[in-house]
Design a protein around this motif. Structure first.
Motif, PDB file in Angstrom:
ATOM      1  N   ARG A   1       4.763  -1.899  -1.695  1.00 21.36           N
ATOM      2  CA  ARG A   1       5.416  -1.611  -0.432  1.00 21.36           C
ATOM      3  C   ARG A   1       6.816  -2.182  -0.460  1.00 21.36           C
ATOM      4  NH1 ARG A   1       0.985  -2.051   4.260  1.00 21.36           N
ATOM      5  NH2 ARG A   1      -0.679  -1.131   3.063  1.00 21.36           N
TER       6      ARG A   1
ATOM      7  N   GLY B   1       4.652   1.948   7.841  1.00 19.00           N
ATOM      8  CA  GLY B   1       4.272   1.892   6.440  1.00 19.00           C
ATOM      9  C   GLY B   1       2.881   2.412   6.154  1.00 19.00           C
TER      10      GLY B   1
ATOM     11  N   ASP C   1      -1.136   3.774   2.596  1.00 21.68           N
ATOM     12  CA  ASP C   1       0.228   3.280   2.440  1.00 21.68           C
ATOM     13  C   ASP C   1       0.972   4.293   1.570  1.00 21.68           C
ATOM     14  OD1 ASP C   1      -0.405   2.766  -0.280  1.00 21.68           O
ATOM     15  OD2 ASP C   1      -0.846   0.666   0.136  1.00 21.68           O
TER      16      ASP C   1
END
Length: 186
Positions: free
Chosen positions: A19, A137, A176
């Motif tokens: 991420r 996200g 994600d």
């Protein structure tokens, strides 16, 4: 997926991508006004890209020996629910193996990843279409359902939950960006 990835002797590999890190600027403004957004130089962005590549490389390098073998490459595809033959894995490694040792070292891996980096921006924009809360996200089952319905593909929340479960590698019930990337590549 493996057969989709290998055409015209080129490879398209979808990799786990961490991420994005939250970027902050520790400088305080000289005046009492609001601070402007942080400015990041190309060298800082390159360092972040290198760190991200190293994290992805470690994910592939199951035994931690600093190289990705045919077995490790195949193992990655199995982990995302795809099959890759030994011949396909050998072809990928042969295409990017700079020292002809039958393994991908980090530099070889980086070359492989750079080839596919242009597609990531397009995929990021698609991912953002599915986010219920912009910047969260993640894609929730309701966000997936809402976007699919807008595109004319009527799905129930339960169907969207099932779709997410297939690609939800960490089991948290949402996708994600990396999981979304895997879903889109399948």
């Amino acid at each position: 997926m493996a057969s989709k990835c290998f055409s015209n002797k080129s490879v398209k590999v979808s990799l786990p991508r961490p991420r994005p890190r939250q970027k902050s600027d520790s400088r305080s403004p000289k005046s009492g006004g609001s601070s402007s957004p942080p400015v990041f130089s190309p060298s800082i962005q390159a360092n972040e890209r290198t760190r991200d590549l190293q994290e992805s490389f470690r994910y592939f390098d199951g035994d931690g020996d600093g190289n990705i073998s045919i077995e490790e490459l195949r193992s990655f595809f199995v982990s995302i629910g795809e099959d890759m033959s030994s011949d396909e894995a050998k072809a990928v490694i042969a295409e990017f193996d700079s020292d002809s040792d039958g393994l991908l070292d980090f530099q070889d891996f980086a070359k492989l990843m750079e080839r596919d980096s242009g597609d990531v921006d397009d995929l990021r924009r698609a991912f953002e279409m599915f986010e219920v809360e912009k910047g969260s996200g993640c894609i929730t089952p309701k966000g997936l359902q809402r976007t699919l319905n807008r595109l004319g593909d009527e799905r129930s929340v339960e169907e969207c939950e099932a779709m997410i479960r297939v690609f939800d590698l960490d089991g948290n019930g949402v996708l994600d960006f990396q999981e979304f990337h895997q879903m889109m590549a399948a």
